[in-house]
Design an enzyme around this catalytic site. Sequence first.
Site, PDB file in Angstrom:
ATOM      1  N   VAL A  96       0.841  -1.188   0.000  1.00  8.02           N
ATOM      2  CA  VAL A  96       0.000   0.000   0.000  1.00  8.02           C
ATOM      3  C   VAL A  96       0.883   1.246   0.000  1.00  8.02           C
ATOM      4  O   VAL A  96       1.802   1.355   0.803  1.00  8.02           O
ATOM      5  CB  VAL A  96      -0.919   0.022   1.249  1.00  8.02           C
ATOM      6  N   CYS A  97       0.564   2.174  -0.908  1.00  8.98           N
ATOM      7  CA  CYS A  97       1.228   3.480  -0.915  1.00  8.98           C
ATOM      8  C   CYS A  97       0.134   4.541  -0.909  1.00  8.98           C
ATOM      9  O   CYS A  97      -1.020   4.227  -0.655  1.00  8.98           O
ATOM     10  CB  CYS A  97       2.158   3.613  -2.121  1.00  8.98           C
ATOM     11  N   LYS A  98       0.497   5.766  -1.186  1.00  2.98           N
ATOM     12  CA  LYS A  98      -0.483   6.839  -1.111  1.00  2.98           C
ATOM     13  C   LYS A  98      -1.507   6.781  -2.250  1.00  2.98           C
ATOM     14  O   LYS A  98      -2.700   6.867  -2.024  1.00  2.98           O
ATOM     15  CB  LYS A  98       0.220   8.191  -1.102  1.00  2.98           C
ATOM     16  N   ILE A 125      -3.957   4.325  -0.511  1.00  2.00           N
ATOM     17  CA  ILE A 125      -4.753   4.780   0.644  1.00  2.00           C
ATOM     18  C   ILE A 125      -5.819   5.781   0.219  1.00  2.00           C
ATOM     19  O   ILE A 125      -6.897   5.838   0.817  1.00  2.00           O
ATOM     20  CB  ILE A 125      -3.823   5.392   1.725  1.00  2.00           C
TER      21      ILE A 125
END
Length: 138
Positions: A96-98, A125
Amino acid sequence: MAQFVEFVANNWILVSALLVLLTLLAWDSGQKAGPKVSTHEATRLINQNNAVVLDIRDKADFKAGHLVDSVHIPNSQVAERISDLEKHKSDPIIVVCKTGQTASAASKTLKDNGFAQVYRLSGGIMEWTNNNLPLVKK
């Protein structure tokens, strides 16, 4: 602009080949990094397959809100801290990243180190919060 259009018209085979190659390159790099999963699929993997969530955002973003029980390793440290994830080698891992754009590099690093089930959260996210799904803030 007129010269560009003329070039494309005169060299349409070369331009077509370039577009095909760029498309294949993008597809290939996406395949090496593992498939993308939606928030719904990620939730299913977490609940039914005990997937591990690897959050690669920086510390401030992680503290502002992250998925429950996620492991935090900043993107710049994934290669050095791969041993932190060794016990989860047989589990699905959701990176998971931004925004879903930077997860590819970390996913590829995991796959190169023998992690078979590596997924990327599509939209990151931001997509998770847009779907009004819960985050933990610490």
